[in-house]
Design a protein around this motif. Sequence first.
Motif, PDB file in Angstrom:
ATOM      1  N   GLY A   1      42.213  35.258  23.116  1.00 32.04           N
ATOM      2  CA  GLY A   1      41.494  36.352  23.501  1.00 32.04           C
ATOM      3  C   GLY A   1      40.774  36.025  24.502  1.00 32.04           C
ATOM      4  O   GLY A   1      40.893  36.463  25.848  1.00 32.04           O
ATOM      5  N   ILE A   2      39.484  35.244  24.393  1.00 34.10           N
ATOM      6  CA  ILE A   2      38.563  35.194  25.329  1.00 34.10           C
ATOM      7  C   ILE A   2      39.076  34.253  26.696  1.00 34.10           C
ATOM      8  O   ILE A   2      39.194  34.742  28.014  1.00 34.10           O
ATOM      9  N   LEU A   3      39.543  33.222  26.402  1.00 31.55           N
ATOM     10  CA  LEU A   3      39.963  32.379  27.690  1.00 31.55           C
ATOM     11  C   LEU A   3      41.432  33.003  28.108  1.00 31.55           C
ATOM     12  O   LEU A   3      41.704  32.698  29.354  1.00 31.55           O
ATOM     13  N   THR A   4      42.151  33.617  27.450  1.00 28.51           N
ATOM     14  CA  THR A   4      43.191  34.341  28.080  1.00 28.51           C
ATOM     15  C   THR A   4      42.586  35.373  29.052  1.00 28.51           C
ATOM     16  O   THR A   4      43.459  35.300  30.079  1.00 28.51           O
ATOM     17  N   ALA A   5      41.755  36.200  28.414  1.00 27.18           N
ATOM     18  CA  ALA A   5      41.395  37.027  29.611  1.00 27.18           C
ATOM     19  C   ALA A   5      40.595  36.514  30.705  1.00 27.18           C
ATOM     20  O   ALA A   5      40.740  36.885  32.040  1.00 27.18           O
ATOM     21  N   LEU A   6      39.950  35.656  30.627  1.00 31.52           N
ATOM     22  CA  LEU A   6      39.278  34.836  31.696  1.00 31.52           C
ATOM     23  C   LEU A   6      40.251  33.998  32.576  1.00 31.52           C
ATOM     24  O   LEU A   6      40.087  34.179  33.735  1.00 31.52           O
ATOM     25  N   SER A   7      41.287  33.335  32.063  1.00 31.84           N
ATOM     26  CA  SER A   7      42.232  32.930  32.905  1.00 31.84           C
ATOM     27  C   SER A   7      42.847  33.787  33.488  1.00 31.84           C
ATOM     28  O   SER A   7      43.313  33.741  34.860  1.00 31.84           O
TER      29      SER A   7
END
Length: 495
Positions: free
Chosen positions: A216-222
């Motif tokens: 979720g979070i790091l996927t969106a950020l990446s």
Amino acid sequence: MTDTIDALIRLHAQAQPGKPMVIDPDQQLSYAELDAGTQELAAAFVAAGIGKGARVGLIMPNSVEWVRIAMAITRIGAVLVPLSTLLAAPELGAQLRVASVQYLITVEEFRGHRYLDDLSTVRADLPALRVVWTADQLPSGPGPGGIDAVTAAVTPSDTLAIMFTSGSSGPPKGVIHSHGNALRAVRSGLSARCVDADTRLYLPMPFFWVGGFGSGILTALSAGATLVTEQIPRPETTLRLVERERVTLFRGWPDQAEALARQSGAVGADLSSLRPGSLEALLPAEQRAEPGARAKLLGMTESFGPYCGFRADTDMPRSAWGSCGKPFEGMQLRIVDPDTGEPVPAGTIGMIQLRGPHMMRGICRRSREELFTPDGYYPTGDLGHLDDDGFLFFHGRSDDMFKVSGATVYPSEVEQALRTIDGVDNACVADVSGAVGAIVVGDVTVDQLRAAARDRLSAFKVPTVWLLVASDDDIPRKATGKVDVAKVRALLAAQ
């Protein structure tokens, strides 16, 4: 270099400052606001004594604020320790102790859990714990100018987070991931999960699990994408949120998607923004694949999420239907005999072992020699086989396999055979005092099942204990959505 959280935030804040990074039902945060807000909070953390390597626990339901706090912690090289909102007091104390948490940020109450009260009963056994803040009483301090030198000292090899597994059996483990290994693991699966900069991603997983934090979070950020989240998914509110925010990609639990699909007509939500790659129950019939044609992503906390897959909007080759796809770039995978540890030929079921730069750095209070083979592979405890083309087929956990008259039975193999029988919608298999038992969902009789199973399986694999149920809702599951094998076994034993 964008293999640290700080570098990624700075990159997207400059490239797309006004774009929303995270949205919940009540607020949202753009990439520029994420950058500014986390710099300010990070400076306050530094002023309060939190430095590189300090371990900071976080107990909070999914929200924009969860993301802001977590990113502020990790930007300065402190170690994020997400803690489940479901923990009872003894479990909370055990995880705080195992991870040597020094600072704790918590909401006071969520869904009947009063964390400060729980903490008071275990704090005497937590010598590392220095400070506890409630989420609405975070420290405040100097302006953002003071953290540049701190963030510049953070490297991809520094520890990012300690993620506790949901625990399929035994006590949960504190799995250690670095900035570099976690972000590389996330990037390796973006294409398979159909995530790009234009994605508006909804994910129901709690952020305290790697499924929420990484996928979720790091996927969106990446990817520079937008994440949509909520504290407590409920069919009507979730459908309205997906509609309001024009979500393009719905990932997560198939069971939840099916429940939403059943109620979408009554709610009247417009889901036309969803695109292929989303869980298929929510897509129009013409966009759904045949059963087995699309890969079921396979991952674990130790690999920081999925390590194997295939594009979620694309059919695999027919010979690979039912598989989990292929290992992602950067992940080495081999199948070994569970007893000898020796590699086995293609087509042979054995234990999955993993190696590569995406894997965890270690587990709290465990030596490397305890965790990895001498040549650096991690024995996952999962069973699978590789076909001649390198596609991985999953066969459950090694601790789920059992013996019948001295012969090995793999529950997933029996389940897959039963699901090919006309009238069977689903099946779960477990041992029942040395016999094969099966819970079957569908419109079929036991005599029909037994006869069809004999045509598909060796005699010792054919279930002798049967339980017919009306729907998937009758199959016991854990909070993670996984089948609760112990409860399945108990139901079958009662037959």
